[in-house]
Design a protein around this motif. Sequence first.
Motif, PDB file in Angstrom:
ATOM      1  N   VAL A 109     -13.958   4.180  39.786  1.00  0.00           N
ATOM      2  CA  VAL A 109     -13.370   3.044  40.443  1.00  0.00           C
ATOM      3  C   VAL A 109     -13.505   3.061  41.763  1.00  0.00           C
ATOM      4  O   VAL A 109     -13.807   3.940  42.304  1.00  0.00           O
ATOM      5  N   MET A 110     -13.549   1.789  42.278  1.00  0.00           N
ATOM      6  CA  MET A 110     -13.870   1.576  43.878  1.00  0.00           C
ATOM      7  C   MET A 110     -12.849   2.233  44.752  1.00  0.00           C
ATOM      8  O   MET A 110     -11.588   2.185  44.490  1.00  0.00           O
ATOM      9  N   ASP A 111     -13.305   3.140  45.459  1.00  0.00           N
ATOM     10  CA  ASP A 111     -12.278   4.068  46.289  1.00  0.00           C
ATOM     11  C   ASP A 111     -12.967   3.805  47.850  1.00  0.00           C
ATOM     12  O   ASP A 111     -12.725   4.861  48.371  1.00  0.00           O
ATOM     13  N   PHE A 112     -13.731   2.961  48.069  1.00  0.00           N
ATOM     14  CA  PHE A 112     -14.484   2.641  49.440  1.00  0.00           C
ATOM     15  C   PHE A 112     -13.754   2.071  50.466  1.00  0.00           C
ATOM     16  O   PHE A 112     -14.050   1.315  51.261  1.00  0.00           O
ATOM     17  N   PHE A 113     -12.265   2.105  50.482  1.00  0.00           N
ATOM     18  CA  PHE A 113     -11.361   1.730  51.524  1.00  0.00           C
ATOM     19  C   PHE A 113     -10.410   2.917  51.998  1.00  0.00           C
ATOM     20  O   PHE A 113     -10.159   3.773  51.137  1.00  0.00           O
ATOM     21  N   PRO A 114     -10.059   2.529  53.166  1.00  0.00           N
ATOM     22  CA  PRO A 114      -9.114   3.401  53.705  1.00  0.00           C
ATOM     23  C   PRO A 114      -7.786   3.598  52.962  1.00  0.00           C
ATOM     24  O   PRO A 114      -7.366   2.371  52.485  1.00  0.00           O
ATOM     25  N   LYS A 115      -6.919   4.621  52.755  1.00  0.00           N
ATOM     26  CA  LYS A 115      -5.610   4.529  52.099  1.00  0.00           C
ATOM     27  C   LYS A 115      -4.777   3.658  52.981  1.00  0.00           C
ATOM     28  O   LYS A 115      -4.635   3.893  54.326  1.00  0.00           O
ATOM     29  N   MET A 116      -3.605   2.976  52.708  1.00  0.00           N
ATOM     30  CA  MET A 116      -2.539   2.530  53.301  1.00  0.00           C
ATOM     31  C   MET A 116      -1.201   3.312  53.256  1.00  0.00           C
ATOM     32  O   MET A 116      -0.919   3.354  51.999  1.00  0.00           O
ATOM     33  N   TYR A 117      -0.829   3.859  54.046  1.00  0.00           N
ATOM     34  CA  TYR A 117       0.535   4.696  53.751  1.00  0.00           C
ATOM     35  C   TYR A 117       1.814   3.786  53.726  1.00  0.00           C
ATOM     36  O   TYR A 117       2.671   4.072  53.154  1.00  0.00           O
ATOM     37  N   ALA A 118       1.605   2.722  54.673  1.00  0.00           N
ATOM     38  CA  ALA A 118       2.901   1.989  55.085  1.00  0.00           C
ATOM     39  C   ALA A 118       2.523   0.739  55.731  1.00  0.00           C
ATOM     40  O   ALA A 118       1.513   0.593  56.276  1.00  0.00           O
ATOM     41  N   SER A 119       3.491  -0.465  55.516  1.00  0.00           N
ATOM     42  CA  SER A 119       3.261  -1.465  56.433  1.00  0.00           C
ATOM     43  C   SER A 119       4.673  -2.318  56.700  1.00  0.00           C
ATOM     44  O   SER A 119       5.344  -2.113  55.912  1.00  0.00           O
ATOM     45  N   ARG A 120       4.709  -3.067  57.627  1.00  0.00           N
ATOM     46  CA  ARG A 120       5.671  -3.870  57.728  1.00  0.00           C
ATOM     47  C   ARG A 120       5.247  -5.240  58.305  1.00  0.00           C
ATOM     48  O   ARG A 120       4.380  -5.063  59.361  1.00  0.00           O
ATOM     49  N   LEU A 121       6.204  -6.447  58.466  1.00  0.00           N
ATOM     50  CA  LEU A 121       5.789  -7.740  59.224  1.00  0.00           C
ATOM     51  C   LEU A 121       6.604  -7.539  60.640  1.00  0.00           C
ATOM     52  O   LEU A 121       6.336  -8.198  61.466  1.00  0.00           O
ATOM     53  N   ASN A 122       7.788  -6.691  60.458  1.00  0.00           N
ATOM     54  CA  ASN A 122       8.610  -7.004  61.411  1.00  0.00           C
ATOM     55  C   ASN A 122      10.058  -5.697  61.201  1.00  0.00           C
ATOM     56  O   ASN A 122       9.796  -5.077  60.354  1.00  0.00           O
ATOM     57  N   LEU A 123      11.132  -5.769  61.851  1.00  0.00           N
ATOM     58  CA  LEU A 123      12.052  -4.977  61.719  1.00  0.00           C
ATOM     59  C   LEU A 123      13.335  -5.604  60.988  1.00  0.00           C
ATOM     60  O   LEU A 123      14.125  -4.803  60.808  1.00  0.00           O
ATOM     61  N   ASN A 124      13.222  -7.105  60.974  1.00  0.00           N
ATOM     62  CA  ASN A 124      14.432  -7.732  60.355  1.00  0.00           C
ATOM     63  C   ASN A 124      14.451  -8.165  59.052  1.00  0.00           C
ATOM     64  O   ASN A 124      15.290  -8.840  58.360  1.00  0.00           O
ATOM     65  N   GLY A 125      13.241  -7.899  58.183  1.00  0.00           N
ATOM     66  CA  GLY A 125      13.007  -8.340  56.839  1.00  0.00           C
ATOM     67  C   GLY A 125      12.505  -9.414  56.363  1.00  0.00           C
ATOM     68  O   GLY A 125      12.795 -10.092  55.279  1.00  0.00           O
ATOM     69  N   SER A 126      12.435 -10.547  57.492  1.00  0.00           N
ATOM     70  CA  SER A 126      12.097 -11.794  57.299  1.00  0.00           C
ATOM     71  C   SER A 126      10.521 -12.038  56.923  1.00  0.00           C
ATOM     72  O   SER A 126       9.687 -10.870  56.962  1.00  0.00           O
ATOM     73  N   ASP A 127       9.921 -13.094  56.961  1.00  0.00           N
ATOM     74  CA  ASP A 127       8.660 -13.218  56.527  1.00  0.00           C
ATOM     75  C   ASP A 127       7.573 -13.722  57.781  1.00  0.00           C
ATOM     76  O   ASP A 127       6.714 -14.157  57.583  1.00  0.00           O
ATOM     77  N   THR A 128       8.212 -13.384  58.871  1.00  0.00           N
ATOM     78  CA  THR A 128       7.627 -13.642  60.231  1.00  0.00           C
ATOM     79  C   THR A 128       6.927 -12.600  60.959  1.00  0.00           C
ATOM     80  O   THR A 128       7.628 -11.346  60.993  1.00  0.00           O
ATOM     81  N   VAL A 129       5.680 -12.455  61.310  1.00  0.00           N
ATOM     82  CA  VAL A 129       5.036 -11.414  61.874  1.00  0.00           C
ATOM     83  C   VAL A 129       5.241 -11.471  63.323  1.00  0.00           C
ATOM     84  O   VAL A 129       5.157 -12.378  64.072  1.00  0.00           O
TER      85      VAL A 129
END
Length: 404
Positions: A109-129
Motif C-alpha cells: 500500500v502507498m507509504d510514500f508520505f511522512p508520518k504525522m504524529y500530531a496536529s492542532r489548529l489552536n489551543l482553544n478547541g475552535s475551528d480557527t487556525v
Amino acid sequence: MTAEKIVKLDQLLNGYIGDSKSIVDTKFSRLTAPGENYGSILLKVDITLENKKDNSREELHTVAKLIPEDEFFQKMFNVQVSCKVEISFYDTIVPTLQRFQKEKGVQQVMDFFPKMYASRLNLNGSDTVDQNAVLLLENLIEAGYKNVDRFESFDLPTVKVVLKDLAVFHAVPIALKLLEPETFQSKVRPYLVDFEPPPPDAENPDVKKFNPSFEIVSDILEADEECRPLVPLLREKSKWRPEPYPNEPWATMGHGDFWINNTMVKFEEGRPVANKMVDFQNPRYLSPALDLFFLLWSSVKLDVLDEHYDNLVRFYHEIFIKQLKDLECDVSPFTLERLLEEMKLMADTLVIRVVIFTVFVICAKKNESGLPRMPHELEVEDVTEIGKERIIHFVKACKRKGWL
C-alpha cells in the motif's frame, strides 16, 4: 508561538505517547532559512521520551510545520483552509486510500508520505487556525531522505523512482472514485480544494512583490533566434486566467505543486531506492497530467528529457494502469493515447507556468543575504545560466511537440 518553542508540546503529543511516556527534553532549530518557505515555517524538533515504567529513553525526530508569522503570507496561502486540508490529508485521506488498497488485496500500500504524529489548529478547541497551529511530522532527513538539488535536477534512475509513486498516488483515488463513489465523496473530495491564486492586484504593494515580470522572460527568449517568434504568444499566455476544470474520468487527487523540492529521495550506495512526497497544503482535484507535466519539465535533467521523455510518460502510464488493474478497476478509458491528449491539454496552461516557475523560483539567484529574491526584485542577470538554458530548451521542445 515562536520559532524557539511550541507551547504545550506535551499536550499536543499526548495522543501519540499516551500515559506511559513523558517528554524529558526538546531541542528546537530552524529546518530551513527564513525566506525559503513563504507558505510555512519548518522547525526541526528532537524530542527525548522517557518510559515511566523502566526509565528507558528514546528519541523522536520530528519536523514541526507552523503557519507563516507574516499576516500577508497567511492570507496569501489561505492558512484557514490549507492548514485544515493538510491535517485532513494525513488523518483522513491517506488512511482511506490505504484501507481501500488493502481490501482489494494490494500487497504494497502507498507509504510514500511522512508520518504525522500530531496536529492542532489552536489551543482553544475552535475551528480557527491561529499562531498555535502545528503539524508534527516525521523528520525524513533522519530517516535518510533528502531533497535533490534543484539546480542539478533528477537523473533518469531518480525520476523513475519518483514517477512510480506519483502514478500510484494518482491511480488509487481514481479507482476509489469509480468503485466506491460515496466513500470518495465523503472522505477525499471535500479536502481537494479548488485553489486558484487571485488575479494580480497592481495596487497592492505586497502582491506586486510576487508578480513576475514577463519582460525578463522576454529578454531571455528574444536572445534565441528560434524562440524569438514565440514571445508574443507566450506573452498572451502569461495573462491571468483560471485553470480549466479536469476531464472525467481522469480527474483525481493531485498534488498541485509537484516539483523537485516537494519530494525527498533516499539513496543507498548512490542509487535511489525510495521516495517520500511532502507539502500537502493544497491537494487538488485535477488531471494527473498536470502533476506529471510539471514534474518532468521543471525538475528533470535536460539530456534525460531529450532522450527519454516519451519513455518516461510511458513508464508512468504502465505503473498507473497496473495499479488500476490491481484495484479491479476498468482501465479501458485510460489508454496511453488519452493520457497524451491530457498532456497536450495541460500544456496550454502549463507552458507559461513552467517558464515563469523556472525563472523566478527554481533558477533565480539569491540576494546578498543568501535569501531568495522577490520576483519584483529580479533582473535578467539574476537568473542563472542554467535557468536561461532550461526555458530556451523547454520552449523549443514545446514548439517541436506542437504545444505552441
